[in-house]
Scaffold this motif. Structure first.
Motif, short mmCIF file in Angstrom:
data_model
loop_
_atom_site.label_atom_id
_atom_site.label_comp_id
_atom_site.label_asym_id
_atom_site.label_seq_id
_atom_site.Cartn_x
_atom_site.Cartn_y
_atom_site.Cartn_z
N THR A 69 36.96 -8.89 37.57
CA THR A 69 37.96 -9.90 37.89
C THR A 69 38.75 -9.52 39.14
OG1 THR A 69 39.67 -8.84 36.53
CG2 THR A 69 38.21 -10.42 35.43
N ALA A 70 39.29 -10.54 39.78
CA ALA A 70 40.07 -10.31 40.99
C ALA A 70 41.27 -9.40 40.72
CB ALA A 70 40.54 -11.65 41.57
N ASP A 71 41.88 -9.56 39.57
CA ASP A 71 43.04 -8.74 39.23
C ASP A 71 42.65 -7.27 39.07
OD1 ASP A 71 45.83 -9.17 38.93
OD2 ASP A 71 45.68 -8.69 36.80
N LEU A 72 41.51 -7.02 38.44
CA LEU A 72 41.04 -5.65 38.28
C LEU A 72 40.70 -5.04 39.64
CD1 LEU A 72 40.23 -3.33 36.39
CD2 LEU A 72 37.96 -4.38 36.21
N ILE A 73 40.06 -5.81 40.49
CA ILE A 73 39.73 -5.33 41.84
C ILE A 73 41.01 -4.99 42.61
CG2 ILE A 73 38.68 -5.95 44.06
CD1 ILE A 73 36.77 -7.78 42.37
N ALA A 74 42.00 -5.88 42.53
CA ALA A 74 43.27 -5.64 43.23
C ALA A 74 43.98 -4.40 42.70
CB ALA A 74 44.17 -6.86 43.09
N CYS A 75 43.92 -4.20 41.38
CA CYS A 75 44.53 -3.01 40.78
C CYS A 75 43.88 -1.74 41.32
CB CYS A 75 44.39 -3.09 39.26
SG CYS A 75 44.95 -1.61 38.38
N ARG A 76 42.55 -1.73 41.34
CA ARG A 76 41.85 -0.55 41.84
C ARG A 76 42.07 -0.38 43.34
NH1 ARG A 76 36.26 1.97 39.68
NH2 ARG A 76 37.48 1.66 37.80
N GLN A 77 42.15 -1.47 44.07
CA GLN A 77 42.39 -1.38 45.51
C GLN A 77 43.73 -0.70 45.79
OE1 GLN A 77 42.95 -5.10 47.71
NE2 GLN A 77 41.67 -4.26 49.37
N ALA A 78 44.75 -1.05 45.00
CA ALA A 78 46.06 -0.41 45.18
C ALA A 78 45.98 1.09 44.92
CB ALA A 78 47.08 -1.06 44.25
N ILE A 79 45.23 1.48 43.90
CA ILE A 79 45.07 2.90 43.59
C ILE A 79 44.32 3.62 44.70
CG2 ILE A 79 43.87 4.49 42.04
CD1 ILE A 79 44.56 2.51 39.75
N TYR A 80 43.23 3.02 45.17
CA TYR A 80 42.42 3.67 46.19
C TYR A 80 43.10 3.69 47.56
CZ TYR A 80 38.22 3.98 43.23
OH TYR A 80 37.30 4.29 42.25
N SER A 81 44.13 2.87 47.74
CA SER A 81 44.86 2.83 49.02
C SER A 81 45.99 3.84 49.09
CB SER A 81 45.43 1.42 49.24
OG SER A 81 44.38 0.46 49.32
N GLN A 82 46.21 4.62 48.04
CA GLN A 82 47.26 5.63 48.05
C GLN A 82 46.99 6.67 49.15
OE1 GLN A 82 48.48 7.17 43.92
NE2 GLN A 82 46.46 6.29 43.58
N PRO A 83 48.04 7.18 49.79
CA PRO A 83 47.86 8.29 50.72
C PRO A 83 47.20 9.47 50.01
CG PRO A 83 50.07 7.38 50.91
CD PRO A 83 49.45 6.73 49.70
N GLY A 84 46.18 10.02 50.62
CA GLY A 84 45.51 11.19 50.05
C GLY A 84 44.43 10.87 49.03
N PHE A 85 44.20 9.58 48.75
CA PHE A 85 43.22 9.28 47.70
C PHE A 85 41.79 9.61 48.15
CE2 PHE A 85 40.47 6.90 44.90
CZ PHE A 85 41.05 7.16 43.66
#
Length: 296
Positions: free
Chosen positions: A183-199
């Motif tokens: 789902t788009a919401d799940l993708i957006a959630c993971r995108q926020a996590i993967y966009s963290q500094p140092g990820f």
């Protein structure tokens, strides 16, 4: 898109009394989603590599009625602390044990998907006194398959290096038999996590288990599975992208008294793809009941 066919994490959780927060696992700031009364038996839910606690967002309500349920971001994942070193199985298990110790639990039910199942099996094999019941859900760690390892390393690394929508979407879709479940919401959630500094570095530390030498020294051997004393459910799927049904059956046959069940029409996230069936099978097993018993 109409309201009737839009799916979001908030919709998944709308009937759930839950908390999100961070817990000090004796030095590791650990993010969690929690449901259920703390007087109930504790249950820890563990996601796969590159994953996060939302993997079980659709299961919290049903499980919180029966268990003190904690879906956590594992070491180096999600919004949990990310120490800069390669993550091997002893590191993940140590984190879980410190989380349990900080909660004051001698024992808990442990259920893990993919890498989480690998961690659950390692913990149950080496610390049988800390585990009540174990669920291995499309669990990793039983073999080293170069093609699967290379694919998982490629898509995970790509998504961490460039957390654009398309790369994150491809990584999430890989988990599902029906790509609409990404789902788009799940993708957006993971995108926020993967966009963290140092990820990017955190993913590099997590993905080392896809390197043959490192993976080999962390594999579960037949003698390791044979040491598991806790009642165990090995749950597999008809369309798992990491291994076929035969591998799940082989794992179950190595664990004394283990139950084996296959969920049809699911990929690598059956707890998300077929919530009703997963909840029924999973909760009944953890309660020691027949799998066909309806779950309240």
């Amino acid at each position: 898109m109409t309201a009737s066919n839009h799916t979001s994490l908030w919709q998944d959780l709308r009937s759930t009394s839950f908390a999100q927060g961070w817990f000090d696992a004796k030095g590791t700031r650990t993010r969690y989603l929690h449901a259920g009364d703390k007087s109930l038996p504790p249950l820890i839910l563990l996601h796969g590599v590159g994953g996060h606690a939302e993997a079980y967002a659709r299961n919290l309500d049903a499980h919180g009625r029966h268990f003190d349920t904690w879906s956590i971001d594992m070491l180096g994942h999600g919004w949990t602390d990310k120490p800069n070193h390669p993550y091997e199985l002893p590191h993940y298990v140590d984190h879980i044990l410190r989380f349990m110790d900080a909660q004051g639990w001698d024992r808990a039910h442990i259920s893990g998907e993919s890498l989480g199942g690998w961690v659950a099996s390692w913990l149950a094999s080496r610390h049988p006194d800390r585990v009540n019941r174990v669920v291995l859900n499309t669990a990793g760690g039983s073999r080293a398959e170069p093609t699967v390892m290379a694919r998982l390393k490629s898509i995970s690394t790509q998504a961490a290096e460039d957390p654009s929508w398309d790369f994150i979407k491809a990584r999430v879709e890989w988990l599902m038999k029906d790509k609409k479940d990404a789902t788009a919401d799940l993708i957006a959630c993971r995108q926020a996590i993967y966009s963290q500094p140092g990820f990017k570095q955190a993913m590099a530390n997590a993905i080392v288990l896809q390197d043959m030498d490192i993976r080999t020294r962390n594999l579960m051997r037949p003698e390791d599975y044979a040491r598991i004393q806790a009642p165990t459910l090995v749950l597999w799927t008809s369309d798992d992208p990491t291994a076929d049904v035969g591998e799940g059956k082989r794992i179950a046959e190595m664990i004394p008294g283990a139950q084996f069940v296959v969920m049809d029409d699911c990929g690598h996230w059956p707890q998300w793809e077929d919530v009703a069936t997963f909840n029924r099978l999973h909760i009944n097993f953890l309660l020691g009941r027949d799998a066909s018993t309806p779950v309240a």
